[in-house]
Design a protein around this motif. Structure first.
Motif, PDB file in Angstrom:
ATOM      1  N   ASP A 139     -15.320   5.840  -9.811  1.00  4.18           N
ATOM      2  CA  ASP A 139     -13.931   6.273  -9.838  1.00  4.18           C
ATOM      3  C   ASP A 139     -13.205   5.527 -10.957  1.00  4.18           C
ATOM      4  O   ASP A 139     -13.103   4.306 -10.944  1.00  4.18           O
ATOM      5  CB  ASP A 139     -13.293   5.957  -8.482  1.00  4.18           C
ATOM      6  CG  ASP A 139     -11.924   6.582  -8.321  1.00  4.18           C
ATOM      7  OD1 ASP A 139     -11.328   6.970  -9.349  1.00  4.18           O
ATOM      8  OD2 ASP A 139     -11.444   6.678  -7.187  1.00  4.18           O
ATOM      9  N   GLY A 141     -10.128   5.567 -11.610  1.00 10.40           N
ATOM     10  CA  GLY A 141      -8.785   5.147 -11.247  1.00 10.40           C
ATOM     11  C   GLY A 141      -7.734   5.973 -11.965  1.00 10.40           C
ATOM     12  O   GLY A 141      -8.030   6.796 -12.826  1.00 10.40           O
ATOM     13  N   ARG A 220      -8.716  -1.174  -7.313  1.00  9.44           N
ATOM     14  CA  ARG A 220     -10.002  -0.637  -7.779  1.00  9.44           C
ATOM     15  C   ARG A 220     -11.053  -1.679  -7.443  1.00  9.44           C
ATOM     16  O   ARG A 220     -11.011  -2.805  -7.953  1.00  9.44           O
ATOM     17  CB  ARG A 220      -9.988  -0.323  -9.273  1.00  9.44           C
ATOM     18  CG  ARG A 220     -11.264   0.388  -9.755  1.00  9.44           C
ATOM     19  CD  ARG A 220     -11.109   0.889 -11.177  1.00  9.44           C
ATOM     20  NE  ARG A 220     -12.270   1.685 -11.586  1.00  9.44           N
ATOM     21  CZ  ARG A 220     -13.287   1.214 -12.310  1.00  9.44           C
ATOM     22  NH1 ARG A 220     -13.279  -0.049 -12.723  1.00  9.44           N
ATOM     23  NH2 ARG A 220     -14.300   1.991 -12.635  1.00  9.44           N
ATOM     24  N   TRP A 256     -17.576   1.983  -7.806  1.00 11.06           N
ATOM     25  CA  TRP A 256     -16.165   1.716  -8.035  1.00 11.06           C
ATOM     26  C   TRP A 256     -15.324   2.817  -7.394  1.00 11.06           C
ATOM     27  O   TRP A 256     -15.588   3.995  -7.586  1.00 11.06           O
ATOM     28  CB  TRP A 256     -15.851   1.673  -9.524  1.00 11.06           C
ATOM     29  CG  TRP A 256     -16.203   0.390 -10.212  1.00 11.06           C
ATOM     30  CD1 TRP A 256     -17.174   0.211 -11.147  1.00 11.06           C
ATOM     31  CD2 TRP A 256     -15.576  -0.881 -10.033  1.00 11.06           C
ATOM     32  NE1 TRP A 256     -17.195  -1.104 -11.562  1.00 11.06           N
ATOM     33  CE2 TRP A 256     -16.227  -1.794 -10.898  1.00 11.06           C
ATOM     34  CE3 TRP A 256     -14.538  -1.337  -9.225  1.00 11.06           C
ATOM     35  CZ2 TRP A 256     -15.862  -3.140 -10.973  1.00 11.06           C
ATOM     36  CZ3 TRP A 256     -14.177  -2.672  -9.302  1.00 11.06           C
ATOM     37  CH2 TRP A 256     -14.828  -3.562 -10.166  1.00 11.06           C
ATOM     38  N   ARG A 257     -14.333   2.417  -6.611  1.00 12.68           N
ATOM     39  CA  ARG A 257     -13.391   3.352  -6.013  1.00 12.68           C
ATOM     40  C   ARG A 257     -11.983   2.786  -6.140  1.00 12.68           C
ATOM     41  O   ARG A 257     -11.763   1.581  -5.965  1.00 12.68           O
ATOM     42  CB  ARG A 257     -13.707   3.596  -4.526  1.00 12.68           C
ATOM     43  CG  ARG A 257     -14.974   4.403  -4.291  1.00 12.68           C
ATOM     44  CD  ARG A 257     -14.809   5.842  -4.733  1.00 12.68           C
ATOM     45  NE  ARG A 257     -15.975   6.644  -4.481  1.00 12.68           N
ATOM     46  CZ  ARG A 257     -16.937   6.869  -5.369  1.00 12.68           C
ATOM     47  NH1 ARG A 257     -16.858   6.336  -6.579  1.00 12.68           N
ATOM     48  NH2 ARG A 257     -17.972   7.628  -5.072  1.00 12.68           N
ATOM     49  N   GLU A 258     -11.034   3.670  -6.456  1.00 13.76           N
ATOM     50  CA  GLU A 258      -9.636   3.270  -6.402  1.00 13.76           C
ATOM     51  C   GLU A 258      -9.125   3.582  -5.003  1.00 13.76           C
ATOM     52  O   GLU A 258      -9.105   4.736  -4.590  1.00 13.76           O
ATOM     53  CB  GLU A 258      -8.814   4.003  -7.455  1.00 13.76           C
ATOM     54  CG  GLU A 258      -7.396   3.467  -7.530  1.00 13.76           C
ATOM     55  CD  GLU A 258      -6.557   4.189  -8.564  1.00 13.76           C
ATOM     56  OE1 GLU A 258      -6.230   3.567  -9.581  1.00 13.76           O
ATOM     57  OE2 GLU A 258      -6.238   5.365  -8.338  1.00 13.76           O
ATOM     58  N   ASP A 301     -11.121  -4.880  -9.928  1.00 12.43           N
ATOM     59  CA  ASP A 301     -10.632  -4.628 -11.280  1.00 12.43           C
ATOM     60  C   ASP A 301      -9.124  -4.889 -11.364  1.00 12.43           C
ATOM     61  O   ASP A 301      -8.646  -5.452 -12.347  1.00 12.43           O
ATOM     62  CB  ASP A 301     -10.946  -3.181 -11.674  1.00 12.43           C
ATOM     63  CG  ASP A 301     -10.764  -2.923 -13.154  1.00 12.43           C
ATOM     64  OD1 ASP A 301     -10.393  -3.865 -13.878  1.00 12.43           O
ATOM     65  OD2 ASP A 301     -10.985  -1.784 -13.595  1.00 12.43           O
TER      66      ASP A 301
END
Length: 479
Positions: A139, A141, A220, A256-258, A301
């Motif tokens: 992701d 973001g 994130r 990765w995910r927001e 992040d």
């Protein structure tokens, strides 16, 4: 009859032994203790004499007649088995899907080989015949309106505060260049051991920060393995009185995910009342001491806040799909190409309204299509300059990351901006701030929202994940 001398007695005994052993009558009469003491073609007898070996009769007929590690050669003798010639010395000598076993010298199946994404675990894609964390499954973001910490300063947050591990069970390392736009990522390593108390990382504001105008916390984040993370918000009073503030627990996976969480969804004891976000002083990221995962690594992040309009109301409907083929701004709607199929579903939306169904599939290797999606035109254009956000009520048949939303003004001038969104399996209102859109190039012209002409929902090859899905849109509005 003369008595035989001792030497000839030995010779006769050697002859007798010779006859019994099957050897020839040729004698060297030289002393020996092993075959190596004799000349080539001779062996040492039990009487320590070298005699010529008789090979007229074979020692073996089959390899099974020999000892382990020996084979029966063409002359009927058991000899050491030769080392086999290797089938390979390098992977390039093997078939696709195989690698060279350097010890055995043979080609074996490569357990890490893949031919397409379906052969990889969830969240991975097949790239160069190996399963990797591909860009399109991460992701990217969207935007952060108020940044609490992006970890660019090795000690400080973005709200004039500091950041630190909660205790010695947590360590933190800044990883430069690993975040969005090559920003810094903080890696938090923790080990709970046998302790039941939580550990984690603290992000302070000093003396405090006013984030009361923002409605959502955004992070994130990813982890080295699936785990849970407790986020706590503490205002000045909470810290002075030693209470935990408000809490929210979220699940973190390997991609990765927001994560966007409404501040109102954080829970706190009713007797204490809500946290005062106009005097927020601490955001804690905690690993519960009672959780099953006792150690691991978390990567962050950024942590910040966004402002979303209230759900429910709207000022301008760009499209609610009630009119076949048309938008609500006197324009039309259509798929970009044949890789997206469109179906209107009557009575499937909110208040029994119409929902548009988009079935898309990208296969760049087969058909060369790099992008597909759906267009929503205004004709000739629409003035949306009074609004700050676009909101879509949308869902997909599986979680979809990095779908792209584009905004164009007059197509001849091509003022243009975009952003990426995540679409979940549950109906949600995806909110896009018109003040936080990304320009495709540094010298590009931002769209003129007083004459907006086109909104695109795009699915790009090697960006959107997965590369095939079904998306449902109930409406597109401005607020």
């Amino acid at each position: 009859m003369k008595v035989l001398s001792e030497k000839w007695s030995v010779v006769l005994l050697a002859v007798a032994a010779l006859l019994v052993s099957g050897c020839s009558l040729t004698l060297e009469l030289s002393e020996c203790s092993a075959d190596d003491d004799c000349s080539a073609g001779s062996v040492c007898t039990e009487d320590s004499l070298c005699i010529e070996e008789d090979i007229s009769e074979p020692e073996c007929e089959h390899t099974s007649d020999c000892s382990d590690g020996e084979i029966c050669d063409e002359e009927g003798r058991c000899v050491d088995e030769p080392e086999p010639d290797p089938d390979c010395t390098e992977d390039d000598q093997c078939l696709e899907g195989e690698i060279c076993d350097q010890v055995e010298g043979v080609c074996v199946e490569d357990e890490d080989f893949c031919a397409d994404d379906d052969e990889c675990a969830d969240g991975l894609i097949c790239e160069d015949n190996g399963c990797v964390e591909g860009l399109r499954c991460q992701d990217l973001g969207s935007y952060v309106e108020s940044m609490w910490s992006d970890f660019e300063d090795s000690e400080l947050t973005n709200v004039e505060g500091f950041r630190e591990p909660r205790d010695s069970r947590t360590t933190a390392t800044d990883l430069e260049g690993e975040g969005i736009d090559e920003g810094t990522v903080v890696r938090i390593d923790y080990d709970l051991g046998g302790d039941t108390n939580p550990t984690g990382y603290r992000l302070y504001a000093f003396p405090s920060a006013d984030v009361g105008e923002f409605t959502h916390l955004v992070m994130r984040v990813r982890a080295d393995d699936d785990q849970s993370l407790e986020v706590r918000l503490q205002d000045v009073d909470a810290i002075e009185n030693g209470d935990a503030g408000s809490r929210y627990t979220l699940d973190v996976g390997r991609q990765w995910r927001e994560v966007v969480v409404a501040v109102d969804d954080f829970e706190r004891a009713e007797s204490l009342g809500p946290v005062d976000t106009s005097e927020l002083q601490l955001i804690e990221l905690l690993f519960d001491g009672n959780q099953s995962v006792r150690s691991g690594s978390l990567y962050i992040d950024y942590v910040g806040f966004n402002r979303h309009p209230e759900a429910g109301g709207h000022d301008l409907v760009w499209s609610d799909f009630e009119t076949d083929g048309l938008t609500n701004v006197e324009g039309f709607r259509e798929p970009i190409n044949e890789n997206t199929e469109v179906t209107d579903l009557a009575h499937a939306g909110e208040d029994s309204g119409t929902v548009v169904q988009l079935d898309f599939e990208l296969d760049f290797e087969e058909d060369g299509v790099e992008v597909t999606g759906y267009r929503l035109y205004a004709f000739p254009n629409a003035d949306v300059s009074a609004y700050s956000h676009v909101v879509m009520r949308i869902r997909a048949d599986r979680e979809l990351v990095n779908a792209t939303v584009e905004f164009y003004d007059d197509l001849d001038d091509q003022g243009f901006a975009q952003t990426n969104v995540k679409i979940t399996e549950e109906w949600q209102e995806v909110v896009i701030s018109l003040n936080q859109l990304e320009l495709p190039q540094e010298d590009a012209t931002a769209p003129d929202f007083s004459s907006l002409q086109l909104i695109n929902l795009l699915f790009r090859d090697q960006l959107v994940c997965p590369a095939a899905a079904t998306v449902f849109i109930d409406w597109v509005q401005f607020r």
